[in-house]
Design a protein around this motif. Structure first.
Motif, PDB file in Angstrom:
ATOM      1  N   UNK A  66       5.333 -58.121 -56.328  1.00  0.00           N
ATOM      2  CA  UNK A  66       5.544 -59.514 -55.917  1.00  0.00           C
ATOM      3  C   UNK A  66       6.779 -59.609 -55.025  1.00  0.00           C
ATOM      4  N   UNK A  67       7.863 -58.960 -55.434  1.00  0.00           N
ATOM      5  CA  UNK A  67       9.087 -58.949 -54.625  1.00  0.00           C
ATOM      6  C   UNK A  67       8.875 -58.185 -53.328  1.00  0.00           C
ATOM      7  N   UNK A  68       8.152 -57.052 -53.406  1.00  0.00           N
ATOM      8  CA  UNK A  68       7.874 -56.257 -52.205  1.00  0.00           C
ATOM      9  C   UNK A  68       7.001 -57.033 -51.221  1.00  0.00           C
ATOM     10  N   UNK A  69       5.981 -57.718 -51.740  1.00  0.00           N
ATOM     11  CA  UNK A  69       5.118 -58.513 -50.875  1.00  0.00           C
ATOM     12  C   UNK A  69       5.873 -59.638 -50.190  1.00  0.00           C
ATOM     13  N   UNK A  70       6.778 -60.302 -50.940  1.00  0.00           N
ATOM     14  CA  UNK A  70       7.590 -61.356 -50.337  1.00  0.00           C
ATOM     15  C   UNK A  70       8.491 -60.813 -49.255  1.00  0.00           C
ATOM     16  N   UNK A  71       9.094 -59.649 -49.520  1.00  0.00           N
ATOM     17  CA  UNK A  71       9.970 -59.039 -48.510  1.00  0.00           C
ATOM     18  C   UNK A  71       9.180 -58.638 -47.275  1.00  0.00           C
ATOM     19  N   UNK A  72       8.002 -58.061 -47.481  1.00  0.00           N
ATOM     20  CA  UNK A  72       7.184 -57.620 -46.355  1.00  0.00           C
ATOM     21  C   UNK A  72       6.686 -58.808 -45.533  1.00  0.00           C
ATOM     22  N   UNK A  73       6.430 -59.931 -46.203  1.00  0.00           N
ATOM     23  CA  UNK A  73       5.956 -61.126 -45.504  1.00  0.00           C
ATOM     24  C   UNK A  73       7.013 -61.665 -44.538  1.00  0.00           C
TER      25      UNK A  73
ATOM     26  N   UNK B 217       5.266 -69.659 -38.951  1.00  0.00           N
ATOM     27  CA  UNK B 217       6.213 -68.748 -39.606  1.00  0.00           C
ATOM     28  C   UNK B 217       7.093 -69.486 -40.615  1.00  0.00           C
ATOM     29  N   UNK B 218       7.278 -70.804 -40.423  1.00  0.00           N
ATOM     30  CA  UNK B 218       8.008 -71.604 -41.406  1.00  0.00           C
ATOM     31  C   UNK B 218       7.290 -71.572 -42.749  1.00  0.00           C
ATOM     32  N   UNK B 219       5.961 -71.752 -42.722  1.00  0.00           N
ATOM     33  CA  UNK B 219       5.176 -71.693 -43.965  1.00  0.00           C
ATOM     34  C   UNK B 219       5.261 -70.318 -44.604  1.00  0.00           C
ATOM     35  N   UNK B 220       5.169 -69.274 -43.766  1.00  0.00           N
ATOM     36  CA  UNK B 220       5.242 -67.919 -44.302  1.00  0.00           C
ATOM     37  C   UNK B 220       6.610 -67.624 -44.925  1.00  0.00           C
ATOM     38  N   UNK B 221       7.671 -68.146 -44.310  1.00  0.00           N
ATOM     39  CA  UNK B 221       9.013 -67.925 -44.863  1.00  0.00           C
ATOM     40  C   UNK B 221       9.144 -68.575 -46.236  1.00  0.00           C
ATOM     41  N   UNK B 222       8.613 -69.796 -46.398  1.00  0.00           N
ATOM     42  CA  UNK B 222       8.651 -70.467 -47.698  1.00  0.00           C
ATOM     43  C   UNK B 222       7.893 -69.664 -48.745  1.00  0.00           C
ATOM     44  N   UNK B 223       6.693 -69.182 -48.381  1.00  0.00           N
ATOM     45  CA  UNK B 223       5.893 -68.388 -49.312  1.00  0.00           C
ATOM     46  C   UNK B 223       6.626 -67.107 -49.691  1.00  0.00           C
ATOM     47  N   UNK B 224       7.238 -66.458 -48.698  1.00  0.00           N
ATOM     48  CA  UNK B 224       7.949 -65.203 -48.957  1.00  0.00           C
ATOM     49  C   UNK B 224       9.115 -65.417 -49.917  1.00  0.00           C
ATOM     50  N   UNK B 225       9.895 -66.471 -49.703  1.00  0.00           N
ATOM     51  CA  UNK B 225      11.065 -66.720 -50.551  1.00  0.00           C
ATOM     52  C   UNK B 225      10.652 -67.109 -51.965  1.00  0.00           C
ATOM     53  N   UNK B 226       9.585 -67.891 -52.091  1.00  0.00           N
ATOM     54  CA  UNK B 226       9.086 -68.229 -53.427  1.00  0.00           C
ATOM     55  C   UNK B 226       8.541 -66.981 -54.129  1.00  0.00           C
ATOM     56  N   UNK B 227       7.857 -66.114 -53.383  1.00  0.00           N
ATOM     57  CA  UNK B 227       7.357 -64.873 -53.968  1.00  0.00           C
ATOM     58  C   UNK B 227       8.479 -63.966 -54.430  1.00  0.00           C
ATOM     59  N   UNK B 228       9.531 -63.869 -53.614  1.00  0.00           N
ATOM     60  CA  UNK B 228      10.695 -63.071 -54.001  1.00  0.00           C
ATOM     61  C   UNK B 228      11.341 -63.623 -55.268  1.00  0.00           C
TER      62      UNK B 228
END
Length: 539
Positions: free
Chosen positions: A459-466, A483-494
């Motif tokens: 989950x952390x790796x996927x967020x970092x990779x995103x 990319x704004x949406x992707x950044x939000x998803x990545x930070x929540x995943x991390x």
């Protein structure tokens, strides 16, 4: 060659992240030995372990820097008329050479215990730092170059002394048996970390002043959003660090329990810290916001973030933009800045994201219910929530890329030449892996502690990779909004991944309240990811 250029674009960011991470570890190791693990505060065998670890990190940095230089050389020679001689005499190649030579010398000095390693190691670390700064945005600026070089050097140095040195603290703690000296060592590191954080933040503010340039640059550009992502990660790390700092000040009793908690917190700090370095590598691939002519306005950002009901109907494949051969598509993306993307293509993408959001939202709600009912009803069926992600992985594989197998004319293997398709396939594998492992753990089929860490780790790796994921839509503002949406998803995943990691690693009986809070944070983050996906739009 165009195929290589597409994949090399992603490879360049990942190699830059690897070299920055290894630079932080190598320079941080030298600073740790010099300022923290001094003979009065660290046992000799613990110092030797830290020194050996630093040596291997220096060797890894040399190898990674060679790969990075090779990638840059191939990209330049295939994408321009530059000859090999012109490339190897360029400033960037010379900077790479400095880092490689300094790293190899440092490896030899530390590995073979040379008597001149103590005075020479800091000099070689400075050479590595100088070479890395020469590869940054600061070295290529025409205005305020000296000031920006100093800010960049301070930022790298602060990061190395804090994030880069933290793994060496864990190595030393594991090798130490004298609890009093170990307590003193941790206090000494804490004091060094305080200074490092101050240097890191002040240098970062100075860089942001020149690179971002305005408030609109902060929220209206991809560069600014990555800066905000780094700020968020920094705040998370500082929260964990503050907890450790006050815990050290609070008591000297029960040292074993204290040090166990410090180690667990440090693991998460290290993970978040190196994710921030990955975001920094992504920043080097972006144009600074201060140089951009087109940026989003506050009204455009607010309009895109306003909630709309998700679309649950999809256009047919025949309604999408006419498919072209893969080579032509890659060439168009490389030289025109994007691929055709009309209203039907956008509707297709939005439909995919919205259904993925429904699946993730359901998984988050079910996971929260499973956590709440765990003590009262251990056999509740909500524990099967990870299986929902199997459906998500299949959905991404079949629907994410209309051009590729099984919907489009491009073969399964041939479509890997597109960086975006490659990233989607990697996400599919990651999602499937953590779904299977977490389901087996949640239902009691796997009792192994390492298996339990697969879900939070991926989950952390996927967020970092995103954070490295990008879209070529041919229009700068639309790319930024996506990319704004992707950044939000990545930070929540991390956040979800590392909260779950810390919950599993902490002794629950000794930290019941904290573990209970963490057990609610990560399902909430999953549910929020689902809501962000359900509100995803490209128009």
């Amino acid at each position: 060659m165009i195929w290589l250029t597409q994949d090399f674009e992603l490879l360049s960011v990942l190699l830059r992240a690897l070299t920055l991470s290894l630079e932080a570890l190598t320079v941080g190791g030298v600073l740790f030995l010099l300022l923290v693990a001094t003979p009065p505060t660290a046992e000799e065998h613990a110092r030797k372990a830290a020194s050996g670890f630093c040596a291997w990190m220096a060797l890894a940095l040399a190898i990674a820097q060679i790969l990075s230089a090779a990638e840059s050389t191939v990209t330049l020679m295939t994408g321009s008329a530059l000859s090999f001689h012109e490339v190897v005499t360029a400033d960037f190649f010379l900077a790479d050479a400095v880092i490689v030579v300094a790293s190899l010398l440092l490896f030899v000095l530390l590995r073979f215990k040379s008597h001149i390693s103590q005075p020479l190691a800091p000099i070689l670390a400075l050479a590595i730092l100088a070479g890395s700064v020469a590869l940054s945005h600061a070295a290529s600026r025409l205005d305020h170059r000296l000031l920006l070089v100093l800010f960049t050097a301070g930022h790298h140095l602060g990061s190395a002394a804090w994030i880069g040195a933290m793994p060496f603290l864990l190595v030393t703690m594991r090798r130490s048996s004298d609890t009093q000296r170990l307590h003193a060592l941790v206090r000494r590191f804490s004091n060094v970390a305080l200074v490092s954080v101050a240097v890191l933040v002040l240098a970062g503010l100075g860089m942001a002043w020149f690179y971002v340039g305005s408030w609109s640059g902060l929220y209206g550009s991809s560069y600014g959003m990555l800066v905000l992502a780094k700020v968020y990660l920094l705040l998370l790390i500082l929260s964990l660090g503050a907890g450790n700092f006050f815990l050290l000040k609070k008591t000297r009793t029960d040292t074993k329990r204290l040090l166990t908690r410090l180690r667990r917190f440090n693991e998460v700090e290290i993970g978040l810290g190196f994710t921030a370095i990955l975001v920094g590598a992504s920043l080097t691939a972006q144009s600074p916001a201060a140089d951009m002519q087109q940026m989003l306005t506050a009204h455009e950002v607010a309009h895109r973030l306003a909630w709309q009901m998700p679309s649950l109907t999809t256009p047919s494949f025949a309604q999408l933009t006419q498919r072209v051969p893969l080579a032509n598509q890659l060439e168009s993306t490389s030289f025109t800045g994007g691929s055709p993307n009309d209203a039907m293509d956008q509707a297709w993408s939005e439909y995919n994201h919205h259904w993925a959001g429904i699946i993730v939202l359901a998984a988050g709600i079910f996971a929260a219910c499973a956590s709440l009912l765990q003590r009262r009803w251990p056999l509740n069926w909500f524990r099967n929530w990870p299986l929902l992600f199997i459906g998500l992985a299949i959905f991404i594989l079949l629907r994410a890329d209309a051009d590729a197998w099984p919907l489009g004319p491009r073969s399964f293997w041939g479509s890997f030449a597109e960086a975006e398709v490659l990233e989607h396939r990697i996400f599919t594998v990651l999602i499937t892996a953590f779904a299977l492992f977490e389901w087996a753990v949640a239902t009691g089929r796997l009792q192994n502690r390492i298996a339990a860490m697969v879900f939070p780790g991926l989950c952390a790796l996927g967020g970092a990779f995103l954070m490295t994921h990008s879209h070529s839509l041919g229009e700068m503002k639309e790319e930024t909004l996506v990319e704004m949406s992707h950044a939000l998803i990545a930070l929540l995943g991390l956040t979800a991944g590392w909260a779950r990691w810390l919950q599993l690693r902490l002794p629950e009986r000794e930290n019941f309240r904290l573990a209970a809070a963490l057990n609610q944070i990560w399902p909430i983050c999953l549910a929020l990811v689902g809501l962000v996906l359900m509100d995803y739009r490209e128009s």
